[in-house]
Design a protein around this motif. Structure first.
Motif, PDB file in Angstrom:
ATOM      1  N   GLY A   1      10.843  11.454   7.493  1.00 27.74           N
ATOM      2  CA  GLY A   1      11.455  12.666   6.953  1.00 27.74           C
ATOM      3  C   GLY A   1      12.448  13.266   7.934  1.00 27.74           C
ATOM      4  O   GLY A   1      12.277  13.163   9.150  1.00 27.74           O
ATOM      5  N   ARG A   2      13.484  13.883   7.395  1.00 24.16           N
ATOM      6  CA  ARG A   2      14.501  14.533   8.230  1.00 24.16           C
ATOM      7  C   ARG A   2      14.315  16.045   8.170  1.00 24.16           C
ATOM      8  O   ARG A   2      14.098  16.627   7.102  1.00 24.16           O
ATOM      9  N   ILE A   3      14.414  16.689   9.326  1.00 24.56           N
ATOM     10  CA  ILE A   3      14.320  18.151   9.393  1.00 24.56           C
ATOM     11  C   ILE A   3      15.675  18.736   9.002  1.00 24.56           C
ATOM     12  O   ILE A   3      16.624  18.696   9.773  1.00 24.56           O
ATOM     13  N   GLU A   4      15.750  19.244   7.794  1.00 26.83           N
ATOM     14  CA  GLU A   4      17.015  19.797   7.299  1.00 26.83           C
ATOM     15  C   GLU A   4      17.235  21.232   7.782  1.00 26.83           C
ATOM     16  O   GLU A   4      18.366  21.657   8.028  1.00 26.83           O
ATOM     17  N   LYS A   5      16.145  21.985   7.923  1.00 24.30           N
ATOM     18  CA  LYS A   5      16.263  23.374   8.363  1.00 24.30           C
ATOM     19  C   LYS A   5      15.044  23.738   9.195  1.00 24.30           C
ATOM     20  O   LYS A   5      13.920  23.373   8.856  1.00 24.30           O
ATOM     21  N   LEU A   6      15.281  24.448  10.282  1.00 27.14           N
ATOM     22  CA  LEU A   6      14.201  24.821  11.189  1.00 27.14           C
ATOM     23  C   LEU A   6      14.312  26.307  11.520  1.00 27.14           C
ATOM     24  O   LEU A   6      15.349  26.764  11.994  1.00 27.14           O
TER      25      LEU A   6
ATOM     26  N   PRO B   1      18.089   8.305  14.906  1.00 29.73           N
ATOM     27  CA  PRO B   1      18.776   9.165  13.929  1.00 29.73           C
ATOM     28  C   PRO B   1      19.239   8.446  12.663  1.00 29.73           C
ATOM     29  O   PRO B   1      19.430   9.074  11.628  1.00 29.73           O
ATOM     30  N   ASP B   2      19.427   7.117  12.753  1.00 28.25           N
ATOM     31  CA  ASP B   2      19.882   6.371  11.572  1.00 28.25           C
ATOM     32  C   ASP B   2      18.716   5.832  10.739  1.00 28.25           C
ATOM     33  O   ASP B   2      18.918   5.035   9.812  1.00 28.25           O
ATOM     34  N   THR B   3      17.501   6.265  11.040  1.00 31.43           N
ATOM     35  CA  THR B   3      16.333   5.815  10.275  1.00 31.43           C
ATOM     36  C   THR B   3      16.413   6.329   8.842  1.00 31.43           C
ATOM     37  O   THR B   3      16.650   7.514   8.621  1.00 31.43           O
ATOM     38  N   PRO B   4      16.253   5.468   7.841  1.00 30.48           N
ATOM     39  CA  PRO B   4      16.294   5.936   6.452  1.00 30.48           C
ATOM     40  C   PRO B   4      15.166   6.910   6.159  1.00 30.48           C
ATOM     41  O   PRO B   4      14.080   6.826   6.750  1.00 30.48           O
ATOM     42  N   VAL B   5      15.427   7.838   5.242  1.00 26.69           N
ATOM     43  CA  VAL B   5      14.470   8.900   4.911  1.00 26.69           C
ATOM     44  C   VAL B   5      13.657   8.524   3.677  1.00 26.69           C
ATOM     45  O   VAL B   5      14.173   7.918   2.740  1.00 26.69           O
ATOM     46  N   GLY B   6      12.371   8.864   3.696  1.00 24.79           N
ATOM     47  CA  GLY B   6      11.521   8.646   2.533  1.00 24.79           C
ATOM     48  C   GLY B   6      10.923   7.260   2.428  1.00 24.79           C
ATOM     49  O   GLY B   6      10.361   6.910   1.388  1.00 24.79           O
ATOM     50  N   VAL B   7      11.008   6.466   3.495  1.00 20.17           N
ATOM     51  CA  VAL B   7      10.432   5.123   3.471  1.00 20.17           C
ATOM     52  C   VAL B   7       9.109   5.143   4.237  1.00 20.17           C
ATOM     53  O   VAL B   7       8.876   6.022   5.075  1.00 20.17           O
TER      54      VAL B   7
ATOM     55  N   ALA C   1       6.492   4.926   6.939  1.00 17.99           N
ATOM     56  CA  ALA C   1       6.663   4.923   8.392  1.00 17.99           C
ATOM     57  C   ALA C   1       6.206   3.593   8.996  1.00 17.99           C
ATOM     58  O   ALA C   1       6.752   3.158  10.011  1.00 17.99           O
ATOM     59  N   LYS C   2       5.213   2.936   8.377  1.00 19.33           N
ATOM     60  CA  LYS C   2       4.712   1.674   8.918  1.00 19.33           C
ATOM     61  C   LYS C   2       5.810   0.608   8.948  1.00 19.33           C
ATOM     62  O   LYS C   2       5.834  -0.237   9.849  1.00 19.33           O
ATOM     63  N   ASP C   3       6.740   0.647   7.975  1.00 22.18           N
ATOM     64  CA  ASP C   3       7.833  -0.322   7.960  1.00 22.18           C
ATOM     65  C   ASP C   3       8.788  -0.079   9.119  1.00 22.18           C
ATOM     66  O   ASP C   3       9.269  -1.022   9.755  1.00 22.18           O
ATOM     67  N   VAL C   4       9.077   1.179   9.391  1.00 22.65           N
ATOM     68  CA  VAL C   4      10.008   1.540  10.459  1.00 22.65           C
ATOM     69  C   VAL C   4       9.398   1.281  11.835  1.00 22.65           C
ATOM     70  O   VAL C   4      10.081   0.845  12.762  1.00 22.65           O
ATOM     71  N   LEU C   5       8.087   1.511  11.966  1.00 24.04           N
ATOM     72  CA  LEU C   5       7.406   1.383  13.257  1.00 24.04           C
ATOM     73  C   LEU C   5       6.918  -0.039  13.532  1.00 24.04           C
ATOM     74  O   LEU C   5       6.319  -0.297  14.575  1.00 24.04           O
ATOM     75  N   GLY C   6       7.175  -0.959  12.608  1.00 26.65           N
ATOM     76  CA  GLY C   6       6.735  -2.340  12.806  1.00 26.65           C
ATOM     77  C   GLY C   6       5.236  -2.517  12.647  1.00 26.65           C
ATOM     78  O   GLY C   6       4.656  -3.450  13.191  1.00 26.65           O
ATOM     79  N   LEU C   7       4.596  -1.622  11.891  1.00 30.67           N
ATOM     80  CA  LEU C   7       3.152  -1.682  11.704  1.00 30.67           C
ATOM     81  C   LEU C   7       2.757  -2.233  10.338  1.00 30.67           C
ATOM     82  O   LEU C   7       1.593  -2.155   9.953  1.00 30.67           O
ATOM     83  N   ASP C   8       3.723  -2.781   9.623  1.00 28.36           N
ATOM     84  CA  ASP C   8       3.460  -3.341   8.296  1.00 28.36           C
ATOM     85  C   ASP C   8       2.991  -4.787   8.437  1.00 28.36           C
ATOM     86  O   ASP C   8       3.604  -5.722   7.928  1.00 28.36           O
ATOM     87  N   ASP C   9       1.903  -4.978   9.146  1.00 29.12           N
ATOM     88  CA  ASP C   9       1.431  -6.324   9.440  1.00 29.12           C
ATOM     89  C   ASP C   9      -0.087  -6.348   9.431  1.00 29.12           C
ATOM     90  O   ASP C   9      -0.746  -5.309   9.506  1.00 29.12           O
ATOM     91  N   VAL C  10      -0.622  -7.549   9.306  1.00 27.73           N
ATOM     92  CA  VAL C  10      -2.068  -7.752   9.343  1.00 27.73           C
ATOM     93  C   VAL C  10      -2.344  -8.877  10.331  1.00 27.73           C
ATOM     94  O   VAL C  10      -1.617  -9.874  10.379  1.00 27.73           O
ATOM     95  N   VAL C  11      -3.371  -8.709  11.144  1.00 29.74           N
ATOM     96  CA  VAL C  11      -3.722  -9.698  12.159  1.00 29.74           C
ATOM     97  C   VAL C  11      -5.027 -10.376  11.774  1.00 29.74           C
ATOM     98  O   VAL C  11      -5.995  -9.712  11.396  1.00 29.74           O
ATOM     99  N   LEU C  12      -5.036 -11.706  11.846  1.00 29.45           N
ATOM    100  CA  LEU C  12      -6.261 -12.478  11.635  1.00 29.45           C
ATOM    101  C   LEU C  12      -6.852 -12.836  12.993  1.00 29.45           C
ATOM    102  O   LEU C  12      -6.153 -13.360  13.862  1.00 29.45           O
ATOM    103  N   GLU C  13      -8.119 -12.549  13.167  1.00 28.57           N
ATOM    104  CA  GLU C  13      -8.818 -12.881  14.406  1.00 28.57           C
ATOM    105  C   GLU C  13      -9.738 -14.066  14.135  1.00 28.57           C
ATOM    106  O   GLU C  13     -10.678 -13.971  13.351  1.00 28.57           O
ATOM    107  N   PHE C  14      -9.438 -15.196  14.784  1.00 30.02           N
ATOM    108  CA  PHE C  14     -10.177 -16.437  14.538  1.00 30.02           C
ATOM    109  C   PHE C  14     -11.304 -16.604  15.556  1.00 30.02           C
ATOM    110  O   PHE C  14     -11.200 -16.190  16.711  1.00 30.02           O
ATOM    111  N   GLU C  15     -12.382 -17.232  15.115  1.00 27.91           N
ATOM    112  CA  GLU C  15     -13.494 -17.592  15.991  1.00 27.91           C
ATOM    113  C   GLU C  15     -13.516 -19.119  16.059  1.00 27.91           C
ATOM    114  O   GLU C  15     -14.328 -19.783  15.420  1.00 27.91           O
TER     115      GLU C  15
END
Length: 368
Positions: A48-53, A145-151, A153-167
């Motif tokens: 989200g962008r802060i339009e007014k503060l 500052p060029d981050t798109p608004v309304g998307v 946050a996990k996509d922007v922060l690189g957290l849109d992933d799942v990890v498999l832990e193998f034994e």
């Protein structure tokens, strides 16, 4: 062994969910112990962008933010953070969000005025604080500052992933690499893998053999020892995508050179090591048995006295690392490094295992 779904999909396409893939792997004899979601608790966190503060009329420290979160109307959120300003793009937890730290975001009022969400800090999103500056650790986490608004946050922060832990067990050493796991997926799906293209571009007439000499004295413990020299190196951070792949594998990013060696190790299952060329005494590296009483000073800044049974990589004067386990601190690649020697070798597995156990020093390399 752990690996992210994104890394697997770099080399093969499949439509299964992470849980279904884990089940298929397990039923095929490649047991998955755990499915770890990097985006846990971020379902209702958007940019989200802060339009007014403006200052809160009844508080000296609260501020009223009119937020553009990609909806038709602005959303009012009240924050006590002092590092925010108009025009900034930040992570916003919307009503109903359950954050990774256990906080449940509800509609409420602060000093009589409605607040419909929360601006998030790095800690509240469970970001890796070791990668952040002191300024980024404190207060609200500010996005580019060029981050798109309304998307999400996990996509922007690189957290849109799942990890498999193998034994994995020792008899499935072929799966201690991304390529090995991709081969299994290819069999399970019938899909064709997209193997990485490996090409070496040389732009110098000098030969590696003219700059560094490698040798093997303990031939029963080292079948092959190869080296390559890279000049005019500039040490810095590795690309964000590589850092994310390594983090998914449980490996901390260090710098571009070290990260590449770790990336190749996880990708191909072949451990590598990088030396600072200028710190190699005599510019010679030899795979030999340690001499009893020699000091083994490894990258973890621990010193051990050799018993004489350890396989080491030594320069002209002293050991430069425990072979197949961990490099030496004196030849570590640092921000001052300009020339790098890359090592790839084949060591006797039982010897590496005995040394790692005796030293209490298990590493990703020694496991492979």
């Amino acid at each position: 062994m752990q690996v992210s779904i994104k890394w697997l999909k770099d080399y093969i396409d499949f439509d299964w969910s992470a849980e279904e893939l884990a089940d298929r792997f397990t039923m095929a004899g490649v047991p998955v112990e755990n499915v770890i979601r990097a985006d846990e608790g971020l379902d209702k966190v958007v940019t989200g962008r802060i339009e007014k503060l403006t200052k809160h009329p009844d508080s000296d420290h609260l501020q009223i933010c009119q937020m553009n979160v990609g909806e038709k109307e602005l959303v009012q959120i009240i924050t006590g953070a002092q590092n925010v300003a108009e025009g900034q793009v930040v992570p916003v937890a919307m009503i109903g969000a359950h954050l990774p730290n256990g906080l449940h975001i509800k509609k409420g009022k602060l000093r009589g005025l409605p607040s419909n969400g929360m601006l998030c800090s790095a800690g509240e999103l469970h970001l890796d604080l070791t990668k952040l500056t002191e300024e980024e650790k404190d207060g609200i986490y500010i996005l580019p500052p060029d981050t798109p608004v309304g998307v999400p946050a996990k996509d922007v922060l690189g957290l849109d992933d799942v990890v498999l832990e193998f034994e994995l067990t020792a008899n499935r050493g072929d799966c201690f690499s991304v390529i090995g796991l991709v081969r299994e997926i290819a069999v399970l799906t019938g899909n064709k893998p997209k193997w990485p293209v490996i090409a070496c571009k040389e732009d110098d007439e000098a030969k590696a053999a003219d700059m560094v000499s490698v040798g093997i004295e303990a031939r029963d413990l080292c079948d092959r020892f190869s080296a390559r020299v890279i000049k005019n190196v500039k040490i810095g951070p590795s690309p964000e995508w590589m850092q994310q792949r390594l983090e998914g594998a449980g490996i901390r990013a260090i710098n571009n050179v070290v990260d590449v060696t770790n990336f190749v190790m996880i990708e191909l299952g072949q451990p590598m090591h990088a030396y600072d060329y200028d710190e190699i005494t005599g510019h010679t590296l030899t795979a030999r048995l340690a001499k009893a009483g020699e000091n083994l000073h490894t990258l973890d800044d621990s010193s051990r006295l050799a018993k004489g049974t350890e396989l080491v990589i030594a320069d002209a004067e002293h050991p430069a690392g425990l072979a197949g386990i961990m490099g030496g601190l004196e030849t570590e690649v640092t921000e001052k490094t300009t020339t790098v020697v890359l090592e790839a070798a084949s060591f006797n597995g039982p010897s590496i295992r005995r040394t790692a156990r005796a030293c209490g020093l298990h590493s990703e390399a020694s496991g492979r």
